[in-house]
Design a protein around this motif. Structure first.
Motif, PDB file in Angstrom:
ATOM      1  N   MET A   2       3.902  52.670  13.466  1.00  0.00           N
ATOM      2  CA  MET A   2       2.423  51.975  13.150  1.00  0.00           C
ATOM      3  C   MET A   2       2.500  50.957  12.142  1.00  0.00           C
ATOM      4  N   LYS A   3       1.948  49.784  12.616  1.00  0.00           N
ATOM      5  CA  LYS A   3       2.008  48.678  11.743  1.00  0.00           C
ATOM      6  C   LYS A   3       0.723  48.912  10.950  1.00  0.00           C
ATOM      7  N   LYS A   4       0.449  48.021   9.780  1.00  0.00           N
ATOM      8  CA  LYS A   4      -0.814  48.124   9.026  1.00  0.00           C
ATOM      9  C   LYS A   4      -1.878  47.287   9.761  1.00  0.00           C
ATOM     10  N   VAL A   5      -1.324  45.983  10.210  1.00  0.00           N
ATOM     11  CA  VAL A   5      -2.485  45.194  11.020  1.00  0.00           C
ATOM     12  C   VAL A   5      -1.746  44.724  12.126  1.00  0.00           C
ATOM     13  N   SER A   6      -2.591  44.799  13.131  1.00  0.00           N
ATOM     14  CA  SER A   6      -2.372  43.889  14.256  1.00  0.00           C
ATOM     15  C   SER A   6      -3.260  42.793  14.712  1.00  0.00           C
ATOM     16  N   VAL A   7      -2.620  41.725  14.817  1.00  0.00           N
ATOM     17  CA  VAL A   7      -3.489  40.282  14.816  1.00  0.00           C
ATOM     18  C   VAL A   7      -3.427  39.839  16.238  1.00  0.00           C
ATOM     19  N   ILE A   8      -4.580  39.974  17.041  1.00  0.00           N
ATOM     20  CA  ILE A   8      -4.529  39.696  18.249  1.00  0.00           C
ATOM     21  C   ILE A   8      -4.959  37.963  18.556  1.00  0.00           C
ATOM     22  N   ILE A   9      -4.242  37.124  19.199  1.00  0.00           N
ATOM     23  CA  ILE A   9      -4.529  35.845  19.326  1.00  0.00           C
ATOM     24  C   ILE A   9      -4.593  35.332  20.763  1.00  0.00           C
ATOM     25  N   GLN A  80      -5.210  46.800  23.684  1.00  0.00           N
ATOM     26  CA  GLN A  80      -4.585  48.017  24.448  1.00  0.00           C
ATOM     27  C   GLN A  80      -2.948  48.091  24.060  1.00  0.00           C
ATOM     28  N   LYS A  81      -2.569  46.947  23.771  1.00  0.00           N
ATOM     29  CA  LYS A  81      -1.277  46.874  23.348  1.00  0.00           C
ATOM     30  C   LYS A  81      -0.835  46.867  21.803  1.00  0.00           C
ATOM     31  N   SER A  82      -1.835  46.946  21.057  1.00  0.00           N
ATOM     32  CA  SER A  82      -1.689  46.862  19.697  1.00  0.00           C
ATOM     33  C   SER A  82      -1.137  48.321  19.088  1.00  0.00           C
ATOM     34  N   ASN A  83      -0.812  48.018  17.859  1.00  0.00           N
ATOM     35  CA  ASN A  83      -0.177  49.389  17.448  1.00  0.00           C
ATOM     36  C   ASN A  83      -0.468  49.391  15.566  1.00  0.00           C
ATOM     37  N   GLY A  84      -1.366  48.653  15.670  1.00  0.00           N
ATOM     38  CA  GLY A  84      -1.694  48.597  14.118  1.00  0.00           C
ATOM     39  C   GLY A  84      -2.880  49.823  13.819  1.00  0.00           C
ATOM     40  N   LYS A  85      -3.055  49.989  12.277  1.00  0.00           N
ATOM     41  CA  LYS A  85      -4.106  50.844  11.927  1.00  0.00           C
ATOM     42  C   LYS A  85      -5.429  50.073  11.909  1.00  0.00           C
ATOM     43  N   TYR A  86      -5.053  48.813  11.586  1.00  0.00           N
ATOM     44  CA  TYR A  86      -6.336  47.690  11.595  1.00  0.00           C
ATOM     45  C   TYR A  86      -6.084  46.674  12.747  1.00  0.00           C
ATOM     46  N   ILE A  87      -7.242  46.239  13.380  1.00  0.00           N
ATOM     47  CA  ILE A  87      -6.997  45.148  14.326  1.00  0.00           C
ATOM     48  C   ILE A  87      -7.896  43.898  13.840  1.00  0.00           C
ATOM     49  N   GLY A  88      -7.314  42.599  13.880  1.00  0.00           N
ATOM     50  CA  GLY A  88      -7.906  41.373  13.773  1.00  0.00           C
ATOM     51  C   GLY A  88      -7.741  40.323  14.746  1.00  0.00           C
ATOM     52  N   PHE A  89      -8.544  39.445  14.804  1.00  0.00           N
ATOM     53  CA  PHE A  89      -8.527  38.392  15.642  1.00  0.00           C
ATOM     54  C   PHE A  89      -8.416  37.160  15.297  1.00  0.00           C
ATOM     55  N   VAL A  90      -7.524  36.060  15.895  1.00  0.00           N
ATOM     56  CA  VAL A  90      -7.593  34.684  15.324  1.00  0.00           C
ATOM     57  C   VAL A  90      -7.806  33.684  16.699  1.00  0.00           C
ATOM     58  N   ASP A  91      -8.426  32.900  16.364  1.00  0.00           N
ATOM     59  CA  ASP A  91      -8.551  31.877  17.592  1.00  0.00           C
ATOM     60  C   ASP A  91      -7.163  30.901  17.579  1.00  0.00           C
TER      61      ASP A  91
END
Length: 328
Positions: A2-9, A80-91
């Motif tokens: 598990m990663k610490k943060v998943s960032v979805i772009i 759905q694909k993320s593996n982080g403890k937290y999730i963030g989003f970036v444009d």
């Protein structure tokens, strides 16, 4: 692992801005991070750029491609694909400070947070091609409780991280096929955010691009606000949240309808469509929040006086005035 943060772009035809965005992410000081880029059917060079970074940063960058389905669809795919403890989003046309996710993750861990928010810089490009700061929208600030999160918030997800387990366990996804997906997502997550944190630094550089706020395609979708708000209200009732948040939800929905939504309606050139949207606005409020003028927030907030003044006579006047001001 598990990663610490998943960032979805989400990425759609963003080749002009994409490198700057990616560079700010691959240089993050947080090591245990995954950067999930969703190529949402791009027809330009976006995918080639993404693949290059995936090859150069295989431990951080993950690229998925799918048919074009819009930003909400891409974000949901990323969740759905993320593996982080937290999730963030970036444009894809923004960029962030390189220490953003390390600082926000530290804050989340230190305060056992379900949610962390930071400030942002709102920018536009002037005639000389230089960045120029403009006044931010939304009152970005720390919240003492969940109810405060309904009062003049910034609903956009790109200055926040959420605990992944909350989004996945409670099915908190973005509403697809509408232009108010951020509003629905933000509102539905609130009841689950029992611990909240705030970082008083501007880590996100968010651009206002000419025509990005309301292009011709979006004009025809302004009416999306009604089913979106219907969905939010139904969600709160079905999950037994409505009684606890009725006052706040009422203020939140009515403010959207009488403020930002009316501004968008004023931009519609077709008089028939414009009048129909005004009528639907009046009907929605009458059905769902007929006594909103008695709401305690209408008395406290400065904008409340304006909203209490609005009725079937004054709403068309406000829209007409907004159109006249726009033409000047």
């Amino acid at each position: 692992m598990m990663k610490k943060v998943s960032v979805i772009i989400p990425v759609y035809n963003a080749e002009k801005f994409l490198v700057k965005c990616i560079e700010s992410l691959v240089k993050q000081t947080l090591e245990e991070i995954e950067l999930i880029f969703i190529n949402d059917g791009s027809t330009d060079l976006s995918l080639q750029i993404l693949k290059k970074y995936e090859r150069n940063f295989p431990q951080k960058v993950i690229v998925y491609s799918k048919e074009n389905g819009g930003q909400a669809s891409a974000r949901n795919y990323g969740i759905q694909k993320s593996n982080g403890k937290y999730i963030g989003f970036v444009d894809a046309d923004d960029y962030v400070d390189t220490c953003m996710y390390e600082e926000m993750y530290k804050k989340a861990c230190n305060e056992h947070s379900d949610y962390v928010e930071c400030r942002y810089q709102y920018l536009k490009i002037d005639e000389k091609g230089l960045e120029q700061s403009i006044r931010p929208y939304g009152n970005v600030r720390p919240y003492n409780n969940q109810k405060e999160m309904f009062i003049d918030p910034l609903v956009s997800p790109w200055n926040k991280i959420y605990k992944s387990a909350i989004l996945k366990e409670h099915g908190c996804f973005f509403t697809e096929g509408v232009i108010y997906e951020d509003t629905a997502f933000y509102t539905k997550v609130i009841p689950y955010l029992h611990t909240r944190s705030f970082v008083d630094k501007a880590y996100v550089y968010h651009y206002l691009w000419p025509g990005s706020t309301m292009n011709n395609k979006k004009y025809t979708r302004i009416g999306n606000i009604f089913p979106v708000l219907e969905d939010i209200i139904s969600y709160y009732k079905e999950n037994n949240f409505f009684g606890n948040y009725k006052m706040e939800l009422e203020y939140f929905c009515v403010k959207i309808l009488l403020c930002s939504s009316l501004k968008r309606i004023a931009q519609v050139n077709d008089r028939t469509i414009r009048n129909d949207l005004i009528k639907k606005t009046q009907e929605f409020i009458k059905i769902h929040f007929p006594n909103y003028r008695k709401n305690k927030y209408m008395q406290k907030e400065k904008i409340g006086l304006y909203m209490r003044w609005m009725n079937k006579v004054t709403i068309p006047i406000v829209v007409s005035t907004a159109r006249i001001c726009k033409k000047r």
